[in-house]
Design a protein around this motif. Structure first.
Motif, short mmCIF file in Angstrom:
data_model
loop_
_atom_site.label_atom_id
_atom_site.label_comp_id
_atom_site.label_asym_id
_atom_site.label_seq_id
_atom_site.Cartn_x
_atom_site.Cartn_y
_atom_site.Cartn_z
N PRO A 237 0.82 -1.23 0.00
CA PRO A 237 0.00 0.00 0.00
C PRO A 237 0.85 1.27 0.00
O PRO A 237 0.59 2.20 -0.77
N GLY A 238 1.86 1.30 0.86
CA GLY A 238 2.71 2.49 0.92
C GLY A 238 3.44 2.75 -0.37
O GLY A 238 3.53 3.89 -0.85
N ASN A 239 3.97 1.68 -0.99
CA ASN A 239 4.68 1.85 -2.25
C ASN A 239 3.77 2.33 -3.36
O ASN A 239 4.14 3.19 -4.16
N CYS A 240 2.57 1.79 -3.43
CA CYS A 240 1.62 2.23 -4.47
C CYS A 240 1.29 3.71 -4.31
O CYS A 240 1.21 4.45 -5.30
N ILE A 241 1.11 4.15 -3.07
CA ILE A 241 0.77 5.55 -2.83
C ILE A 241 1.90 6.47 -3.26
O ILE A 241 1.69 7.45 -4.00
#
Length: 559
Positions: A237-241
């Motif tokens: 999730p953090g990487n996608c954001i």
């Protein structure tokens, strides 16, 4: 003290009873700590392998930036910003994953995978028949380069305690010195002779040599656990954001003033959404994801925060100088690609020399705050001097003015890492360094794209209408113009040279402001005692892996 990833901490005695135990005993002996000054052959071979990987990235950075105008012309392209931006954006995007990858799957094969990725990207670039193919190749190269550099930083932290790192980083800076010295002339010579594709083909034997050395000397250490569990443990999730937000901001900055006006929804919406996404990313990491990509200590330790902030501003200003100083030299001073590389020696030599000085001085005096202050002051002075350059400036000015900037950039190249790591336990090194490289590459992406957007918009306003009326609308034409300037007739030639000079002057003025912001980050910095040990947690993991390797030796007769 640690010798290498194979020689990390003392292990418990091993009872030798059979062939399996003998193999375990050999593994244990290889991992024993040796006293200072007694590092052996394996240590130096692993260290040399990491230097070779760094040489790959350094040569690519310095040589390609010099040759880029010629490459864009030969491919009949115009998207010069993305030729550089795709590389740094891709190298940034992969970095948040590196800490988890090397901790979950081991250093060895993760590093080899990234080196292979860099080689594949080099093949794409070398065989490119269009700008689109070149940009794809640069993006693949970026993935490999970013991941490789992050892995080597982590491996190096496994090998050498922080206070001793200065002299070894000095050796690494010497490698960068060699790359900075030979990269621009190589890039200029190959571009000028029409053999620019060999800029990318020459990476292939170096990649092969690095991969062979890593395979031979670096033992793989894999913690226990299933592959699916390790993959699920990544911060998806953090990487996608952060990846999505970064691309949105860069799209808006690239389109602004070119394909659309700065007030158009096509520009404002991506920039606003990207900025909101970056804020959401940090909030999510703090509140929801609990620092899996952004280490938790970023929010709790002011010295570590100052190091990361300094790394960000340094990344922006350093790569902006490396990318856009050749633009001034080739466009405003009529220098060829080869001569612009030679004319950059003031920057190319001073950066690594003062990086070496910084590493040695930190080890000798056991302090790092004064070096950071001096680095930012020199950087600030250097950009002030560069902002005075015009088409009439002589060699003493456009070469001499590079030296203060090179001194500052060189000092900060190493100086910002120490406040990041000094307050932290050594067990946090892998994630702290992965995020350190992420911040640096993220900032370098901003440097290339923001610098390109500034230059392009100044050219749009300042170039004579007799020329702009013939250029494609809504396209990036800065690099497209440079090879043709010397063949233009007066007064158009002088008008174009002045326009490029004004564009780079504005870039340097923006960098003055960012350098001042970098100087302010030092106010947060405290002088912390640097740890003298290496990561014992990782060493315990290696002990477990050593046993497994020994069993594999007994069963398969393979080391």
């Amino acid at each position: 003290m640690a010798d290498s990833p194979l020689e990390l901490v003392p292990m418990q005695p091993v009872d030798v009873q059979d062939e399996t135990d003998k193999a375990m005993d050999r593994t244990a002996n290889e991992m024993m700590v040796t006293p200072k000054g007694e590092r052996g052959f394996i240590f130096w071979m692993i260290f040399a392998s990491t230097l070779l990987v760094e040489m790959l990235s350094a040569l690519d950075l310095t040589a390609v930036s010099t040759a880029l105008p010629t490459i864009v012309e030969r491919l009949h392209g115009s998207d010069f910003i993305w030729a550089g931006g795709a590389y740094t954006i891709a190298s940034t995007a992969v970095l948040p994953l590196v800490g988890g990858l090397v901790s979950g799957f081991g250093r060895k094969w993760v590093l080899i995978g990234f080196v292979f990725c860099f080689a594949v990207g080099s093949v794409f670039c070398g065989t490119a028949r269009s700008m689109k193919m070149l940009i794809v190749g640069r993006a693949i190269q970026g993935l490999g380069s970013g991941g490789s550099l992050s892995c080597t930083e982590i491996i190096f932290a496994d090998m050498v305690p922080l206070p001793e790192r200065g002299k070894f980083q000095g050796i690494g800076a010497a490698v960068w010195a060699l790359a900075c010295a030979v990269g621009p002339p190589i890039g200029g010579a190959l571009a000028g002779s029409g053999a620019w594709r060999w800029l990318f083909y020459m990476n292939l034997p170096l990649c092969a040599l690095a991969a062979i050395a890593i395979c031979m000397f670096l033992r793989n250490v894999v913690p226990e656990g299933g592959v699916i569990d390790k993959i699920n443990d990544m911060d998806w999730p953090g990487n996608c954001i952060i990846i999505t937000s970064t691309v949105l901001v860069f799209l808006g900055l690239t389109w602004g003033g070119l394909r659309f006006s700065w007030t158009a929804p096509q520009v404002l919406v991506p920039i606003i959404l990207g900025a909101i996404g970056i804020v959401v990313f940090f909030v999510a990491e703090k509140v929801w994801l609990h620092g899996r990509t952004v280490p938790a200590f970023l929010f709790t330790n002011r010295t570590t925060l100052s190091g990361y902030l300094g790394t960000f501003f340094h990344g922006v200003v350093s790569l902006t100088a490396i990318y856009y100083l050749p633009v001034y030299l080739q466009a405003s001073k009529d220098a060829s690609a080869l001569h612009s590389g030679i004319d950059m020696f003031g920057l190319s030599f001073s950066i690594p020399l003062f990086a070496i000085f910084t590493g040695v001085s930190i080890e000798v005096f056991n302090i790092y705050r004064p070096q950071n202050y001096i680095g930012w002051i020199c950087t600030l002075v250097g950009f002030v001097l560069l902002s005075l350059l015009t088409p009439k400036s002589g060699p003493a000015e456009y070469i001499g003015f590079q030296i203060p900037l090179g001194v500052g950039v060189g000092i900060l190249w190493l100086g910002t890492q120490y406040p990041v790591l000094a307050p932290l336990p050594v067990s946090d090194n892998a994630y702290a360094l992965a995020f350190f490289v992420f911040v640096r590459n993220f900032a370098q992406s901003w440097g290339i794209v923001v610098g390109g957007a500034i230059l392009q918009n100044v050219l749009t306003q300042k170039l004579p209408t007799s020329l702009t009326s013939k250029l494609p609308k809504g396209r990036d034409y800065a690099y497209q113009l440079i090879p043709n300037i010397r063949d233009m007739h007066e007064p158009q030639k002088t008008e174009v040279r002045v326009a490029f000079s004004q564009g780079t002057q504005l870039i340097w003025r923006v960098m003055i402001g960012l350098s001042a912001a970098g100087l302010l980050t030092c106010l947060l910095m405290r002088e912390e005692e640097m740890k003298t040990e290496v990561d014992e947690t990782w060493a315990v993991t290696e002990q477990k892996k050593g046993k497994k390797d020994a069993e594999d030796v007994h069963e398969h007769a393979v080391v």
